[in-house]
Design an enzyme around this catalytic site. Structure first.
Site, PDB file in Angstrom:
ATOM      1  CB  SER A  23       2.349  32.369  15.124  1.00 28.75           C
ATOM      2  OG  SER A  23       2.800  31.300  15.953  1.00 28.75           O
ATOM      3  NE  ARG A  24      -0.653  30.420  22.218  1.00 29.87           N
ATOM      4  CZ  ARG A  24      -0.766  29.585  23.254  1.00 29.87           C
ATOM      5  NH1 ARG A  24       0.280  29.367  24.034  1.00 29.87           N
ATOM      6  NH2 ARG A  24      -1.911  28.980  23.495  1.00 29.87           N
ATOM      7  N   GLY A  34       0.732  29.044  13.181  1.00 28.05           N
ATOM      8  CA  GLY A  34       1.157  28.146  14.252  1.00 28.05           C
ATOM      9  C   GLY A  34       2.507  27.516  14.077  1.00 28.05           C
ATOM     10  CB  CYS A  79       7.057  -7.530   4.635  1.00 24.38           C
ATOM     11  SG  CYS A  79       5.545  -7.131   5.564  1.00 24.38           S
ATOM     12  CB  CYS A 135       5.946  -4.171   8.121  1.00 30.83           C
ATOM     13  SG  CYS A 135       7.208  -5.418   8.511  1.00 30.83           S
ATOM     14  CG  ASN A 188       0.810  20.279  12.864  1.00 35.72           C
ATOM     15  OD1 ASN A 188       1.895  20.755  13.171  1.00 35.72           O
ATOM     16  ND2 ASN A 188      -0.317  20.958  12.942  1.00 35.72           N
ATOM     17  CB  ILE A 189       3.265  13.805  12.825  1.00 35.76           C
ATOM     18  CG1 ILE A 189       3.357  14.003  14.341  1.00 35.76           C
ATOM     19  CG2 ILE A 189       4.552  14.257  12.150  1.00 35.76           C
ATOM     20  CD1 ILE A 189       4.436  13.171  15.024  1.00 35.76           C
ATOM     21  CG  HIS A 226       7.829  17.138   9.046  1.00 36.33           C
ATOM     22  ND1 HIS A 226       7.812  18.156   9.974  1.00 36.33           N
ATOM     23  CD2 HIS A 226       8.679  17.545   8.077  1.00 36.33           C
ATOM     24  CE1 HIS A 226       8.610  19.127   9.590  1.00 36.33           C
ATOM     25  NE2 HIS A 226       9.138  18.786   8.433  1.00 36.33           N
ATOM     26  CB  CYS A 260      -3.975  29.599  15.471  1.00 32.89           C
ATOM     27  SG  CYS A 260      -2.203  29.711  15.182  1.00 32.89           S
TER      28      CYS A 260
END
Length: 496
Positions: A423-424, A398, A294, A291, A264-265, A283, A440
């Protein structure tokens, strides 16, 4: 939530069996005979050399088919071409018993079993565009399915139920947790690939034929406004986390958490209190932004407002240095009314290096791993040099485990380490010892209760009751759900 499919180096691991499929030739010469089941004039399976691009596209297509991707249109399966559950188990057992060459000899070569039926034994559905084709055109698909089956970690028979899982929680002290988008969706954060509800599905509705391009690093550098316009839907909430995040925090507080590898992010793990040394964000994440010119880094939330107003954020350091450079140049020209001495071709130009060469400010990009960027090196370093030898329990939650290299972790670890899947929906390309299907948040609450732990969270009702139903004894699959009023606490079929 992970920007699923992010590119990066693929983990190198030893496999128990050598691959039997060569994409430039018939796998182990399947079809290179005129035996039963093959008409003399049938075309041979593809044997011409393919380019690297064609090979990559073919492998991607075949793996999508094996994973049952919704993007592929599948044929209506005839009963004669589909194994029963018992037949499939028999075929898989025989493959492991005699090996791939003897297995192919006994089935395909003798003509005793059709390739379509064998594909179904390994959980592969046949796409509609293969309808009417000769069996030989399915050999590569079957070969990859056989490879996957042989490379699966064998299931440990002594673990199968939710009570076994609870006992493992009590006993083990170096628990690796692998998480995906399913642990954050109860916060309203969409995942990427779910049909109709995922972020990519939304982008397709907006006209993006290839929604992954929104997360392509080259596209970002050419036009960051596309990402800034669309990313508002996946901004994380900095103040909320789910019972599943709280469960992982509980493992940490009990000194049982080895590492949480998250795809997950959203960086919700950090907000839930997971320490930096216990977290690998495979990830990247929204935690910081950098930036593109720089490399100046800021907290991720510094760019949130620009994303909400759809305006790419320029780097404040670049902007300040450009402004200082312009002011300095004006001051030099007017300080004594004379021009600065003109430089010759060989004169040192060090004063104009670095920031003074920046023609315009760089754009801030969240430190999410985009397509075209390598995964964080700490993922590989931590897994191979530390966690692989210490882990004593794996919990996967998940995630459908389809994106490499995270999907390779279960088979990379020692095979005697028990593994739990939450998980589902079930998955079939990895053999987990215990499969607990459901939300979950519901599953971890019941696991904690059975382990004798106090898992507190506002999304868990004080009087919440669950029902656990055995779905498949041989596959070690149970369904866990919040109990409806009047429902029995444990159906008679539940295994103790």
């Amino acid at each position: 939530m992970a920007a699923a499919g992010m590119s990066g180096p693929v983990m190198v691991q030893e496999q128990p069996h050598a691959p039997i499929v060569d994409l430039d030739a018939d796998p182990i010469h399947m079809g290179a005979h005129d035996g039963p089941g093959r008409p003399a004039d049938a075309p041979a399976a593809k044997s011409s050399v393919v380019s690297d691009d064609d090979r990559e596209e073919l492998v991607s297509l075949l793996e999508d088919i094996m994973d049952g991707e919704d993007a592929v249109e599948y044929a209506t399966e005839m009963s004669r071409d589909v194994c029963t559950v018992a037949e499939a188990r028999t075929f898989r057992s025989r493959l492991h018993e005699v090996g791939p060459n003897q297995f192919i000899l006994e089935t395909i070569t003798t003509g005793n079993v059709g390739v379509r039926k064998l594909c179904s034994a390994f959980g592969v559905r046949i796409p509609a565009f293969f309808e009417g084709c000769e069996d030989e055109q399915l050999y590569q698909l079957l070969g990859l399915a056989i490879n996957r089956e042989l490379n699966k970690r064998p299931r440990l028979g002594q673990y199968s139920t939710i009570d076994d899982a609870a006992k493992l929680l009590q006993e083990r002290s170096n628990i690796m947790v692998i998480t995906g988008a399913g642990i954050s969706t109860s916060l309203g954060i969409p995942d990427f690939r779910s049909k109709n509800t995922g972020f990519y599905s939304r982008l397709q509705e907006m006209g993006f034929q290839e929604p992954e391009q929104v997360f392509d690093i080259q596209n970002f550098d050419e036009d960051p406004s596309t990402f800034y316009t669309l990313a508002g839907d996946i901004l994380p909430d900095l103040k909320k986390w789910t019972p599943t995040h709280e469960f992982i925090r509980l493992l940490q507080d009990k000194d049982k958490l080895l590492t949480n590898y998250t795809q997950n992010i959203d960086n919700v793990e950090s907000h839930a209190g997971l320490r930096t040394e216990k977290l690998i964000q495979c990830h990247g994440s929204w935690a910081t932004a950098t930036c593109r010119k720089c490399k100046y880094r800021v907290p991720g939330e510094d760019i949130f407002e620009n994303i909400r107003i759809h305006k790419p954020m320029e780097c404040i350091k670049c902007t300040a240095e450009i402004a200082a450079h312009k002011t300095g140049m004006k001051r030099k020209r007017s300080s004594n009314g004379t021009s600065k001495k003109r430089r010759g071709p060989g004169d040192d130009d060090s004063e104009s290096d670095g920031a003074y060469d920046i023609p315009q400010p760089g754009i801030m990009k969240p430190d999410i791993t985009f397509f075209g960027e390598a995964l964080p090196q700490d993922f590989f370093d931590r897994l191979k040099s530390q966690d692989k030898d210490k882990v004593d329990l794996v919990i996967v939650m998940g995630t459908s485990m389809k994106v490499a290299p995270v999907s390779e972790i279960p088979n990379f670890l020692p095979r005697d380490v028990p593994q739990i899947y939450i998980s589902r929906d079930p998955i079939h390309h990895i053999n987990f010892d215990i499969n607990l299907l459901g939300d979950c948040d519901v599953v971890v609450a019941e696991l904690a209760r059975r382990a004798g732990w106090d898992l507190k969270h506002s999304m868990i009702a004080e009087d919440q009751k669950t029902t656990v139903t055995l779905v498949d004894d041989l596959e070690h699959i149970s369904s866990v759900a919040v109990r409806r009023p009047g429902q029995l606490s444990e159906p008679p079929a539940q295994k103790a």
